[in-house]
Write a protein that holds these residues in place. Structure first.
Motif, mmCIF file in Angstrom:
data_model
loop_
_atom_site.group_PDB
_atom_site.id
_atom_site.type_symbol
_atom_site.label_atom_id
_atom_site.label_comp_id
_atom_site.label_asym_id
_atom_site.label_seq_id
_atom_site.Cartn_x
_atom_site.Cartn_y
_atom_site.Cartn_z
ATOM 1 N N TYR A 1 0.154 59.993 -5.079
ATOM 2 C CA TYR A 1 -0.522 58.684 -5.121
ATOM 3 C C TYR A 1 0.179 57.731 -6.092
ATOM 4 C CZ TYR A 1 -4.229 55.214 -5.753
ATOM 5 O OH TYR A 1 -4.936 54.037 -5.827
ATOM 6 N N TYR A 2 0.412 58.195 -7.319
ATOM 7 C CA TYR A 2 1.052 57.322 -8.308
ATOM 8 C C TYR A 2 2.538 57.129 -8.016
ATOM 9 C CZ TYR A 2 -3.233 57.244 -10.997
ATOM 10 O OH TYR A 2 -4.549 57.037 -11.375
ATOM 11 N N GLY A 3 3.137 58.141 -7.389
ATOM 12 C CA GLY A 3 4.529 57.980 -6.980
ATOM 13 C C GLY A 3 4.681 56.873 -5.959
ATOM 14 N N LEU A 4 3.738 56.797 -4.997
ATOM 15 C CA LEU A 4 3.766 55.738 -3.990
ATOM 16 C C LEU A 4 3.537 54.364 -4.618
ATOM 17 C CD1 LEU A 4 1.777 57.494 -1.104
ATOM 18 C CD2 LEU A 4 4.198 56.900 -1.101
ATOM 19 N N LYS A 5 2.764 54.332 -5.701
ATOM 20 C CA LYS A 5 2.492 53.062 -6.367
ATOM 21 C C LYS A 5 3.677 52.589 -7.216
ATOM 22 C CE LYS A 5 -1.423 51.779 -7.975
ATOM 23 N NZ LYS A 5 -2.688 51.614 -8.728
ATOM 24 N N LEU A 6 4.381 53.543 -7.822
ATOM 25 C CA LEU A 6 5.382 53.180 -8.834
ATOM 26 C C LEU A 6 6.813 53.127 -8.313
ATOM 27 C CD1 LEU A 6 3.996 55.311 -11.815
ATOM 28 C CD2 LEU A 6 3.709 52.855 -11.442
ATOM 29 N N ILE A 7 7.163 53.968 -7.331
ATOM 30 C CA ILE A 7 8.555 54.070 -6.879
ATOM 31 C C ILE A 7 8.732 53.310 -5.573
ATOM 32 C CG2 ILE A 7 10.431 55.634 -6.246
ATOM 33 C CD1 ILE A 7 9.057 57.814 -7.855
ATOM 34 N N SER A 8 9.711 52.429 -5.523
ATOM 35 C CA SER A 8 9.973 51.674 -4.299
ATOM 36 C C SER A 8 10.862 52.497 -3.374
ATOM 37 C CB SER A 8 10.655 50.343 -4.624
ATOM 38 O OG SER A 8 11.947 50.569 -5.161
ATOM 39 N N PRO A 9 10.734 52.329 -2.054
ATOM 40 C CA PRO A 9 11.526 53.116 -1.086
ATOM 41 C C PRO A 9 13.037 53.072 -1.316
ATOM 42 C CG PRO A 9 9.751 52.000 0.047
ATOM 43 C CD PRO A 9 9.740 51.486 -1.368
ATOM 44 N N PRO A 10 13.651 51.897 -1.615
ATOM 45 C CA PRO A 10 15.110 51.899 -1.788
ATOM 46 C C PRO A 10 15.590 52.761 -2.954
ATOM 47 C CG PRO A 10 14.277 49.659 -1.500
ATOM 48 C CD PRO A 10 13.094 50.543 -1.722
ATOM 49 N N LEU A 11 14.748 52.893 -3.972
ATOM 50 C CA LEU A 11 15.148 53.636 -5.174
ATOM 51 C C LEU A 11 14.623 55.072 -5.182
ATOM 52 C CD1 LEU A 11 14.571 50.915 -7.930
ATOM 53 C CD2 LEU A 11 16.743 51.669 -6.966
ATOM 54 N N PHE A 12 13.894 55.447 -4.128
ATOM 55 C CA PHE A 12 13.228 56.744 -4.188
ATOM 56 C C PHE A 12 14.206 57.907 -4.301
ATOM 57 C CE2 PHE A 12 11.841 60.603 -2.041
ATOM 58 C CZ PHE A 12 10.812 60.959 -2.898
ATOM 59 N N ILE B 1 5.781 62.154 -1.360
ATOM 60 C CA ILE B 1 6.041 60.732 -1.609
ATOM 61 C C ILE B 1 7.078 60.197 -0.630
ATOM 62 C CG2 ILE B 1 6.893 59.050 -3.293
ATOM 63 C CD1 ILE B 1 5.935 61.036 -5.498
ATOM 64 N N GLY B 2 8.200 60.913 -0.517
ATOM 65 C CA GLY B 2 9.295 60.447 0.339
ATOM 66 C C GLY B 2 8.901 60.350 1.800
ATOM 67 N N VAL C 1 23.179 54.293 -1.807
ATOM 68 C CA VAL C 1 23.613 53.649 -0.558
ATOM 69 C C VAL C 1 22.662 54.020 0.580
ATOM 70 C CG1 VAL C 1 25.454 53.551 1.176
ATOM 71 C CG2 VAL C 1 26.032 53.549 -1.264
ATOM 72 N N LEU C 2 22.294 55.296 0.649
ATOM 73 C CA LEU C 2 21.385 55.756 1.697
ATOM 74 C C LEU C 2 20.018 55.076 1.565
ATOM 75 C CD1 LEU C 2 21.752 57.860 3.982
ATOM 76 C CD2 LEU C 2 20.627 59.535 2.498
ATOM 77 N N GLY C 3 19.591 54.870 0.315
ATOM 78 C CA GLY C 3 18.280 54.271 0.071
ATOM 79 C C GLY C 3 18.178 52.820 0.508
ATOM 80 N N ARG C 4 19.325 52.155 0.654
ATOM 81 C CA ARG C 4 19.306 50.745 1.052
ATOM 82 C C ARG C 4 18.762 50.560 2.464
ATOM 83 N NH1 ARG C 4 25.068 48.178 -0.194
ATOM 84 N NH2 ARG C 4 23.949 46.329 0.520
ATOM 85 N N SER C 5 18.828 51.592 3.274
ATOM 86 C CA SER C 5 18.298 51.496 4.636
ATOM 87 C C SER C 5 16.777 51.621 4.666
ATOM 88 C CB SER C 5 18.919 52.574 5.529
ATOM 89 O OG SER C 5 18.644 53.870 5.027
ATOM 90 N N PHE C 6 16.169 51.896 3.493
ATOM 91 C CA PHE C 6 14.708 51.995 3.412
ATOM 92 C C PHE C 6 14.182 50.889 2.510
ATOM 93 C CE2 PHE C 6 16.402 56.304 4.007
ATOM 94 C CZ PHE C 6 15.836 56.602 5.235
ATOM 95 N N ARG C 7 14.477 49.645 2.875
ATOM 96 C CA ARG C 7 14.030 48.497 2.090
ATOM 97 C C ARG C 7 12.506 48.416 2.111
ATOM 98 N NH1 ARG C 7 17.571 46.195 5.520
ATOM 99 N NH2 ARG C 7 15.887 44.952 6.437
ATOM 100 N N ALA C 8 11.956 47.874 1.025
ATOM 101 C CA ALA C 8 10.501 47.788 0.902
ATOM 102 C C ALA C 8 9.883 47.007 2.056
ATOM 103 C CB ALA C 8 10.126 47.157 -0.434
ATOM 104 N N ASP C 9 10.591 45.959 2.522
ATOM 105 C CA ASP C 9 10.020 45.151 3.607
ATOM 106 C C ASP C 9 10.184 45.790 4.982
ATOM 107 O OD1 ASP C 9 12.726 44.919 3.774
ATOM 108 O OD2 ASP C 9 12.803 42.739 3.781
ATOM 109 N N SER C 10 11.056 46.832 5.045
ATOM 110 C CA SER C 10 11.258 47.503 6.331
ATOM 111 C C SER C 10 10.363 48.723 6.482
ATOM 112 C CB SER C 10 12.730 47.930 6.493
ATOM 113 O OG SER C 10 13.053 48.955 5.580
ATOM 114 N N VAL C 11 9.778 49.168 5.373
ATOM 115 C CA VAL C 11 8.879 50.325 5.408
ATOM 116 C C VAL C 11 7.489 49.846 5.784
ATOM 117 C CG1 VAL C 11 7.815 52.150 4.039
ATOM 118 C CG2 VAL C 11 10.226 51.577 3.703
ATOM 119 N N GLU C 12 6.846 50.569 6.640
ATOM 120 C CA GLU C 12 5.520 50.177 7.094
ATOM 121 C C GLU C 12 4.506 50.340 5.957
ATOM 122 O OE1 GLU C 12 2.228 51.301 10.507
ATOM 123 O OE2 GLU C 12 4.186 52.281 10.538
#
Length: 473
Positions: free
Chosen positions: A99-110, A142-143, A209-220
């Motif tokens: 729960y807190y991981g989803l709140k604190l970590i953004s998808p590109p940096l996960f 989380i991932g 580099v891999l994380g860039r394909s999971f941008r915050a605005d592209s994640v549902e």
């Protein structure tokens, strides 16, 4: 006739391996079965060859049991990790971390974040298995909740966990590699920096580099919010529950052995399921034995949380036992030594010897199915050869760690890969391409072997000192 007077030729020694590899290929690829039967077939063939070579059944049986005894510490840890996963899911600790991981970590940096987090935890406690069984399980949740494929998440977790394990002075494999080659522990760790740090940096760059394909605005975002809401509906989420994993990490940092520290974590999770989550004592006991059960209607949540307990680890335990019987017969009858000795004959130069040591560690992971044996056998066999080539033994201790410790995760029947599959629920063939740290470091080590970079030579005085050490050992 004494056991050590018997000799099995190289040609006969490789037959059990060939039989095992062929049957493994058919079973896994064609029949989509488990590795148990191919390993048993390989063990039977090895035992028959040993019997024909003059070994008695008691001697062969001793090899079987020796292999199992070597696996007992791993089996106990596997069972304990199954129990702690159940306790921490039932107690809401895993749900709180997700729960807190989803709140604190953004998808590109996960991917970068989970690699660094698991590296720090594993470095602090000296155990990749304990890290993956606790922080790693939460990281998978989380991932996957962020829409990142499970193999990528598992690869990042493995990379971080094995970096910390490899570099920690508390790690048993690190201490074993230094001890078996007669090298000072911190000298061994310092020498590993040359291959380990570049490998870790490359892994982090790859995950960035891999994380860039999971941008915050592209994640549902709606999917993430749904997961968070379901977690709040199904569990009591509280930051106070994060004190439980912090307590376990603190105990291990204070040099409390892994099993007592994990036991403390199990007890706290057990009490949390009763007094925080509102479960009954019977529910908490059943969770430790059979795993946690939840039905939310969300397939991802149900898959993540319906797990843990002793029963969930029985496949892993049985495969570990079967794999170690195969390795035990090969080692105890001298077949593995004959194969490695044959390989050693090809090493005519210093760079050839280094390459052989790295390759032999990986080869031993395949044949003996145990990370520790991949350190012990090459480390034990090549010490004298390294000294003859005037190579400092710390080159050998680094080589067996780079070739043995790290590559164990890629062999599906190796105890490390078996544990990861049971814990993170991702097959080695799936996470293999994404375990970048474990993939790249052996190649860096081979590159340094061939270029001579960071390869330390012995002085005349050191040669004499190591001869005295060898006598004492």
């Amino acid at each position: 006739m004494k056991t050590d007077q018997k000799h099995i030729s190289f040609g006969l020694s490789v037959i059990p391996l060939l039989v095992m590899f062929v049957s493994m290929g058919f079973t896994i690829i064609v029949f989509e079965g488990s590795p148990h039967i191919p390993l048993i077939v390989g063990t039977v063939v090895a035992a028959f060859i040993a019997w024909r070579a003059g070994f008695t059944w008691k001697e062969i049986e001793a090899g079987l049991y020796k292999g199992i005894r070597l696996a007992l510490p791993a089996i106990v840890i596997i069972i304990m990790v199954g129990v702690i996963i159940g306790a921490w899911i039932g107690g809401g600790i895993i749900a709180t971390m997700i729960y807190y991981g989803l709140k604190l970590i953004s998808p590109p940096l996960f991917l970068v974040s989970i690699t660094v987090i698991t590296a720090i935890v594993s470095l602090a406690i000296g155990s990749s298995w304990s890290t993956m069984g606790t922080i790693g399980v939460a990281g998978m949740g989380i991932g996957i909740s962020m829409g990142i494929p499970a193999p990528m998440v598992a690869g990042a977790i493995i990379s971080g966990a094995y970096f910390g394990d490899k570099m920690s002075p508390l790690s048993d494999s690190t201490n074993l590699a230094a001890g078996i080659t007669g090298v000072d522990l911190f000298e061994h760790i310092k020498h590993m920096l040359y291959t380990t740090i570049p490998g870790f940096v490359i892994a982090l760059v790859f995950y960035a580099v891999l994380g860039r394909s999971f941008r915050a605005d592209s994640v549902e975002q709606q999917g993430i919010l749904e997961v968070m809401n379901l977690l709040q509906e199904s569990f009591v989420i509280s930051p106070w529950l994060l004190l439980i994993p912090a307590c376990v990490i603190f105990l291990v940092i204070k040099k409390v052995p892994a099993l007592p520290a994990l036991t403390a974590g199990v007890l706290l999770g057990f009490l949390s399921q009763i007094f925080v989550q509102g479960g009954t004592v019977g529910d908490a006991v059943n969770t430790l034995s059979d795993g946690f059960v939840i039905l939310t209607g969300n397939e991802m949540i149900d898959t993540l949380f319906n797990r843990g307990g002793i029963e969930a680890m029985m496949y892993t335990v049985s495969l570990t036992i079967v794999a170690m019987t195969f390795g035990g017969v090969l080692e105890n009858t001298g077949m593995l030594k004959v194969i490695v000795a044959k390989i050693l004959m090809l090493a005519k130069t210093a760079k050839g010897l280094l390459t052989t040591a790295i390759s032999s560690a990986f080869f031993t992971n395949i044949t003996a199915a145990e990370q520790y044996i991949s350190i012990v056998i090459p480390g034990r066999m090549y010490v004298e050869s390294f000294r003859e080539k005037r190579l400092h033994p710390k080159n050998l201790s680094r080589a067996v760690e780079d070739g043995g410790t790290l590559t164990s995760v890629f062999v599906p029947w190796n105890t490390c890969a078996i544990f990861i599959f049971a814990t993170l629920s991702v097959h080695p063939f799936e996470y293999g391409p994404y375990a970048i740290f474990n993939l790249i470091v052996p190649f860096i080590s081979l590159l340094f072997a061939w270029t001579g970079f960071s390869i330390v030579k012995l002085t005349d005085q050191e040669v004499e000192q190591w001869k005295e050490k060898a006598k004492a050992m």
